[in-house]
Design an enzyme around this catalytic site. Sequence first.
Site, PDB file in Angstrom:
ATOM      1  N   CYS A 134      65.309  21.064  51.445  1.00  0.00           N
ATOM      2  CA  CYS A 134      65.446  20.792  52.882  1.00  0.00           C
ATOM      3  C   CYS A 134      66.594  21.605  53.474  1.00  0.00           C
ATOM      4  O   CYS A 134      67.758  21.198  53.409  1.00  0.00           O
ATOM      5  CB  CYS A 134      65.654  19.297  53.108  1.00  0.00           C
ATOM      6  SG  CYS A 134      65.709  18.843  54.844  1.00  0.00           S
ATOM      7  N   CYS A 137      68.533  19.846  56.235  1.00  0.00           N
ATOM      8  CA  CYS A 137      69.465  18.819  55.750  1.00  0.00           C
ATOM      9  C   CYS A 137      70.717  19.447  55.145  1.00  0.00           C
ATOM     10  O   CYS A 137      71.826  18.960  55.358  1.00  0.00           O
ATOM     11  CB  CYS A 137      68.829  17.962  54.653  1.00  0.00           C
ATOM     12  SG  CYS A 137      67.206  17.329  55.023  1.00  0.00           S
ATOM     13  N   ASP A 138      70.552  20.501  54.343  1.00  0.00           N
ATOM     14  CA  ASP A 138      71.643  20.946  53.477  1.00  0.00           C
ATOM     15  C   ASP A 138      72.334  22.239  53.883  1.00  0.00           C
ATOM     16  O   ASP A 138      73.329  22.629  53.247  1.00  0.00           O
ATOM     17  CB  ASP A 138      71.127  21.072  52.029  1.00  0.00           C
ATOM     18  CG  ASP A 138      70.731  19.707  51.460  1.00  0.00           C
ATOM     19  OD1 ASP A 138      71.210  18.694  51.989  1.00  0.00           O
ATOM     20  OD2 ASP A 138      69.954  19.664  50.498  1.00  0.00           O
TER      21      ASP A 138
HETATM   22  P1  NAD Z   1      59.915   9.227  50.951  1.00  0.00           P
HETATM   23  O1  NAD Z   1      59.001  10.297  50.432  1.00  0.00           O
HETATM   24  O2  NAD Z   1      61.359   9.440  50.845  1.00  0.00           O
HETATM   25  O3  NAD Z   1      59.580   7.839  50.233  1.00  0.00           O
HETATM   26  C1  NAD Z   1      58.297   7.432  49.862  1.00  0.00           C
HETATM   27  C2  NAD Z   1      58.385   6.402  48.767  1.00  0.00           C
HETATM   28  O4  NAD Z   1      57.119   5.812  48.559  1.00  0.00           O
HETATM   29  C3  NAD Z   1      58.808   6.953  47.413  1.00  0.00           C
HETATM   30  O5  NAD Z   1      59.738   6.062  46.860  1.00  0.00           O
HETATM   31  C4  NAD Z   1      57.516   6.960  46.610  1.00  0.00           C
HETATM   32  O6  NAD Z   1      57.723   6.877  45.222  1.00  0.00           O
HETATM   33  C5  NAD Z   1      56.847   5.718  47.164  1.00  0.00           C
HETATM   34  N1  NAD Z   1      55.394   5.662  46.981  1.00  0.00           N
HETATM   35  C6  NAD Z   1      54.467   6.621  47.197  1.00  0.00           C
HETATM   36  N2  NAD Z   1      53.226   6.158  46.951  1.00  0.00           N
HETATM   37  C7  NAD Z   1      53.373   4.863  46.565  1.00  0.00           C
HETATM   38  C8  NAD Z   1      52.460   3.840  46.171  1.00  0.00           C
HETATM   39  N3  NAD Z   1      51.142   4.041  46.143  1.00  0.00           N
HETATM   40  N4  NAD Z   1      52.951   2.627  45.819  1.00  0.00           N
HETATM   41  C9  NAD Z   1      54.285   2.398  45.871  1.00  0.00           C
HETATM   42  N5  NAD Z   1      55.203   3.322  46.237  1.00  0.00           N
HETATM   43  C10 NAD Z   1      54.751   4.541  46.582  1.00  0.00           C
HETATM   44  O7  NAD Z   1      59.437   9.032  52.438  1.00  0.00           O
HETATM   45  P2  NAD Z   1      60.042   8.422  53.799  1.00  0.00           P
HETATM   46  O8  NAD Z   1      60.694   7.111  53.535  1.00  0.00           O
HETATM   47  O9  NAD Z   1      58.927   8.490  54.754  1.00  0.00           O
HETATM   48  O10 NAD Z   1      61.116   9.444  54.365  1.00  0.00           O
HETATM   49  C11 NAD Z   1      61.941  10.322  53.744  1.00  0.00           C
HETATM   50  C12 NAD Z   1      62.720  11.168  54.770  1.00  0.00           C
HETATM   51  O11 NAD Z   1      63.988  11.490  54.264  1.00  0.00           O
HETATM   52  C13 NAD Z   1      62.055  12.498  55.046  1.00  0.00           C
HETATM   53  O12 NAD Z   1      61.931  12.736  56.420  1.00  0.00           O
HETATM   54  C14 NAD Z   1      62.945  13.545  54.403  1.00  0.00           C
HETATM   55  O13 NAD Z   1      62.919  14.772  55.081  1.00  0.00           O
HETATM   56  C15 NAD Z   1      64.267  12.862  54.514  1.00  0.00           C
HETATM   57  N6  NAD Z   1      65.260  13.345  53.552  1.00  0.00           N
HETATM   58  C16 NAD Z   1      66.434  13.836  54.037  1.00  0.00           C
HETATM   59  C17 NAD Z   1      67.451  14.240  53.199  1.00  0.00           C
HETATM   60  C18 NAD Z   1      68.780  14.726  53.727  1.00  0.00           C
HETATM   61  O14 NAD Z   1      69.548  15.279  52.994  1.00  0.00           O
HETATM   62  N7  NAD Z   1      69.089  14.532  55.000  1.00  0.00           N
HETATM   63  C19 NAD Z   1      67.241  14.173  51.817  1.00  0.00           C
HETATM   64  C20 NAD Z   1      66.047  13.651  51.323  1.00  0.00           C
HETATM   65  C21 NAD Z   1      65.055  13.222  52.216  1.00  0.00           C
END
Ligand code: NAD
Length: 315
Positions: A134, A137-138
């Site tokens: 990302c 982000c970084d």
């Molecule tokens: P996510 O991808 O972080 O989380 C999804 C979760 O759902 C995961 O834990 C996954 O294992 C789980 N999952 C998927 N299918 C499943 C299933 N069938 N049953 C149970 N669990 C299941 O998604 P999010 O919460 O929508 O958002 C993450 C946001 O964070 C993104 O927008 C990303 O860009 C952002 N991000 C930002 C940074 C930063 O440094 N600012 C870093 C990482 C992520």
Amino acid sequence: MQTDTHDVVIVGLGPAAYSAALYSARFMLKTLVVGENMGGQLAEAGEVDDYPGLIGVQAQQMIEAFNEHVKKYSVPIVLDRVESIKKEDGEFLLNTQGGSEFRARAVILAVGVERRRLNVPGELEFLGKGVSYCSVCDAPLFKGKRVVVIGGGDSALEGAEILSRYASKVYLVHRRNEFRAQPIYVESVKKKTNVEFVLNSVVKKIEGEKTVNGVVVEERERNAQRKLEVQGVFIEIGFEPPKEFAKKVGVETDPNGYIKVDEWMRTSVKGVFAAGDCTSVWLGFRQVVTAAAQGAVAAHSAFKYVIENKKSLSA
Ligand code: NAD
């Protein structure tokens, strides 16, 4: 194992899910979270400095804070993968990989996306130690450093644009000569004096000791390899939306495979809501703060749905 009916079961365990859980509990709904990987994409991040109020926090600390916050409201978290969701007698029946069964009046899908991997040596070893998925982000963490961005779509070009403002040198490595990104982005990046295009080239490996110190790339036609001396590697080659899961659950997706939602975060199935990266909401920007915001909206919509449904059942 059969449990009592919950008002809301939230599927996923990333920022969208935690936020939905917090709001759902604050609406006094009987809430359960079922997610397979604590923190979601955050679990792979290093420092996070773009969430208001949390200055330069480590992603792991942020996940712990999210956990503490939902614990305060006594929301149980089950570490498992939801395999199917079926409607039965006006309720949803969720079955997990681990063999559990949960019942819910409403469901919030916060299952995120899978980031596409390069699948080269060093990629996972140096994750959070120079390797990032990302740029937005970084980028600020690489002030004055040398970095490489890999990819040829809008995210890669946007990444190179942002990184060129922080890094001393940016290589843009793309496996083709043409870009999928919008030409206006490509032209803008071409004008940057600290960006070098490395085209028709693929990454063979990411090298380093404790942290990244270089990337070996190969020019495809001549098979000629060279090492780019960099401290940061930004892999911007896209995402895999939860197309198959959406199909199994029966919610409609957009042409790219993201779960279709309206502005209330309602999916095509009544009583099923979605939030975060897995949804069709695409404003060119997906962040922890946007995922958390969608989680809050989904919880509010689920709250309204649950009380209206209870009223109509008792009428
Ligand atoms: P996510 O991808 O972080 O989380 C999804 C979760 O759902 C995961 O834990 C996954 O294992 C789980 N999952 C998927 N299918 C499943 C299933 N069938 N049953 C149970 N669990 C299941 O998604 P999010 O919460 O929508 O958002 C993450 C946001 O964070 C993104 O927008 C990303 O860009 C952002 N991000 C930002 C940074 C930063 O440094 N600012 C870093 C990482 C992520």
